[in-house]
Scaffold this motif. Structure first.
Motif, mmCIF file in Angstrom:
data_model
loop_
_atom_site.group_PDB
_atom_site.id
_atom_site.type_symbol
_atom_site.label_atom_id
_atom_site.label_comp_id
_atom_site.label_asym_id
_atom_site.label_seq_id
_atom_site.Cartn_x
_atom_site.Cartn_y
_atom_site.Cartn_z
ATOM 1 N N LEU A 1 45.422 -12.090 106.352
ATOM 2 C CA LEU A 1 44.116 -11.444 106.323
ATOM 3 C C LEU A 1 44.448 -10.176 107.476
ATOM 4 N N MET B 1 46.755 -7.639 106.472
ATOM 5 C CA MET B 1 46.321 -6.634 105.573
ATOM 6 C C MET B 1 45.217 -5.504 106.331
ATOM 7 N N ARG B 2 44.557 -6.184 107.204
ATOM 8 C CA ARG B 2 43.772 -5.348 108.363
ATOM 9 C C ARG B 2 44.553 -4.250 108.929
ATOM 10 N N ALA C 1 45.826 -1.674 106.539
ATOM 11 C CA ALA C 1 44.920 -0.780 106.065
ATOM 12 C C ALA C 1 44.607 0.144 107.424
ATOM 13 N N HIS C 2 44.683 -0.290 108.548
ATOM 14 C CA HIS C 2 44.380 0.408 109.550
ATOM 15 C C HIS C 2 45.302 1.725 109.595
#
Lengths: 367, 367
Positions: free
Chosen positions: B126, B129-130, B133-134
């Protein structure tokens, strides 16, 4: 959450444990500092705005006016009375768009397939997907196919995502809501819109999908006529929006009616009172549940919707539902009430019991 | 296709067998009679039109001006030098939007998790992914979580879908294309846009992702510095679109550069001639490939793009690429040519060989 050491079956069961896991996931993704689209000047007629964000945990997100949802399908067995993983993967995702009040327009389909999967089964699944997409008038526009070695996946997993848009019927629906209630601020059929007095309607028999699947899987024959209720509901939803007055809607899949009503109650901040004798359940499903010790309210459904409707117009919505084959067994099962907390059911024997959100899933791997 | 009795590994390998399977799938989904959105009057400013349809088999579909793509990630192992399934699942899907020339704005994330999967690993995924994505400035707006019993999936599968939009840089890019070539009809960086004389540019070293993953998986240490090249490339793409003159773009993932160039050639109806000595490959990757008997052109990459550019402006695009850390090893590797069929490579020893689309995948389960 961090003190839980591993993912357990309950984390996917649609109840409390799953909500806890989702809260953990959201800590990572609901990042308000992240400004999407700053890699270039995106040509948009509207702003980059989230109308229904991730942390609303609703059936779909709404972003820039686009309704967007995703679902991975791991049903077991792949083929069962009334449907298969193909029809499920289209209808399930279509319905997540539909229950926002939107019209699904296009979809993606991503396959993860185990090496050795029979081509005849794959072709059968594709045919079901095509037929269900046709019924729903949606188009599969993009996809992905991965093949993994034996043992790396149980036969096939299908993910579908879908995009939908507002419709004129949805605009009309909210005009009617405003006429009766003056709730000017709601734009989508989100879980948080219920108010004191709203009628709760369910569109037909509950428990069919879960019990049909379970009995097929376990080889128990409760009722040879019992079939899954898989169906795309977007056209039915648009029909009843033309009547108007609907404020909230869900498809009671994982966690069943118990979970759907508790989500309504919690997010809207009102209690809900339902009457057991008004909940449509087939006799065969009821006796199967009794035999297996399963609460029918906790069983996942597929082709069913539960909704909150301005009470003055609830009978009209009910009539419109019953006019359609997919809603012919619809019932008003209760009302939202400010005087209650949570979900309370008047039982057939005259008592009252709290309907809790389910902890585990009585019938896993059904969607 | 029907005479093939079961799905084989080659059907997911990004080469010929996979294209055959995709043609089978398209027979079911590319249904021109299906009119999407006829369940209600969809409120759209533009028509329901497919600009880049499913059967273009491009990196994304374009529908109503919305760029839409999906990818399921089954990489093994989940964590490897330079990345993990989390960074891969975001960057891979972001790049499928980016190589259309669009800006990715929002994404979905759907998890299928094996019971017993360690929470610490999930949290690590997770976090990746964060962070990715950032980096890409995209927002995860919707998701799904399924948990299956032990043995039903190899630890975790992540599907991501993404939505993107046109940008001003893309408009400018095509203005420049028109200035040089007068190709007025192209609107997206699709595979079919190459014309005689266009320069072929690759954005950096090829083979890093596949060899890094393979050596980590098999415990072979070719080069302790070698890492996967996973990266979201959307910002780099938007930068070079500001230079302009780019006509086609792909990320050479499954099937590698060999497959990407063959898709360009086949869909554009022109030959491509590349020079082996101009293809950027690390020495360690080259020797690993020799040792393993793998063609480096067939290995999947992650953070790389290959593109066709109007030749007069190719040096300017190359300069812009090299200005960015993610494109600093970019090279012009060849040109499109009407006089050739397929993809031909001038070898370092002075010969010429045809670069065929790969049949199988030399390094499976890397994306």
């Amino acid at each position: 959450m961090r003190e839980v050491e591993e993912i357990r079956m309950e984390h996917g069961a649609g109840g409390e444990a799953m909500r806890e896991l989702l809260r953990e996931i959201m800590q990572y993704f609901a990042d308000s500092e992240n400004v999407p689209g700053d890699d270039g000047d995106v040509l948009l007629s509207n702003c980059v705005c989230e109308e229904v964000p991730l942390d609303a945990l609703d059936d779909s997100a709404v972003f820039n006016g686009i309704v967007f949802t995703t679902d991975s399908h791991t049903v077991k067995p792949l083929f069962f009375p009334g449907g298969d993983i193909g029809s499920l993967s289209i209808a399930g995702t279509v319905n997540d768009i539909a229950v926002m009040g939107a019209s699904p327009v296009c979809m993606s389909a991503a396959f993860v397939i185990e090496e050795g999967f029979p081509m005849s089964d794959f072709v059968r699944v594709l045919g079901s997907m095509r037929d269900t997409a046709h019924m729903a008038s949606v188009k599969i526009v993009t996809g992905d196919t991965k093949v993994v070695e034996k043992g790396a996946v149980d036969r096939i997993i299908i993910n579908t995502s879908a995009i939908g848009f507002r419709t004129e019927a949805l605009e009309h629906n909210f005009d009617v809501v405003r006429d009766y209630r003056g709730r000017a601020d709601i734009r989508w059929l989100t879980d948080s819109n219920l108010k004191d007095g709203d009628a709760i309607i369910v569109s037909g028999y509950i428990g069919d999908h879960g019990i049909a699947l379970l009995s097929h899987r376990e080889g128990i024959n409760f009722d040879s006529e019992l079939k899954s209720d898989i169906a795309p509901l977007n056209k039915l939803v648009q029909e009843i929006l033309k009547v108007g007055g609907i404020v909230a809607m869900k498809d009671p899949t994982r966690g069943g009616l118990a979970n759907a009503l508790n989500e309504f109650s919690e997010k809207s901040g009102v209690g809900i009172e339902i009457e057991e004798e008004r909940i449509p359940i087939r006799e065969s499903v009821r006796s199967a549940c009794e035999m297996l010790g399963i609460d029918p309210l906790e069983i996942g459904n597929e082709g069913k919707i539960v909704m909150g409707v301005v009470s003055e117009i609830a009978e009209d919505v009910l009539r419109a539902l019953r006019h359609d084959e997919l809603g012919k067994n619809a019932e008003i099962i209760g009302y939202a009430s400010e005087e209650l907390r949570g979900v309370v059911m008047k039982t057939e024997v005259g008592g009252r019991r709290t309907v809790e959100p389910p902890i585990g899933d009585p019938v896993p791997r059904i969607c």
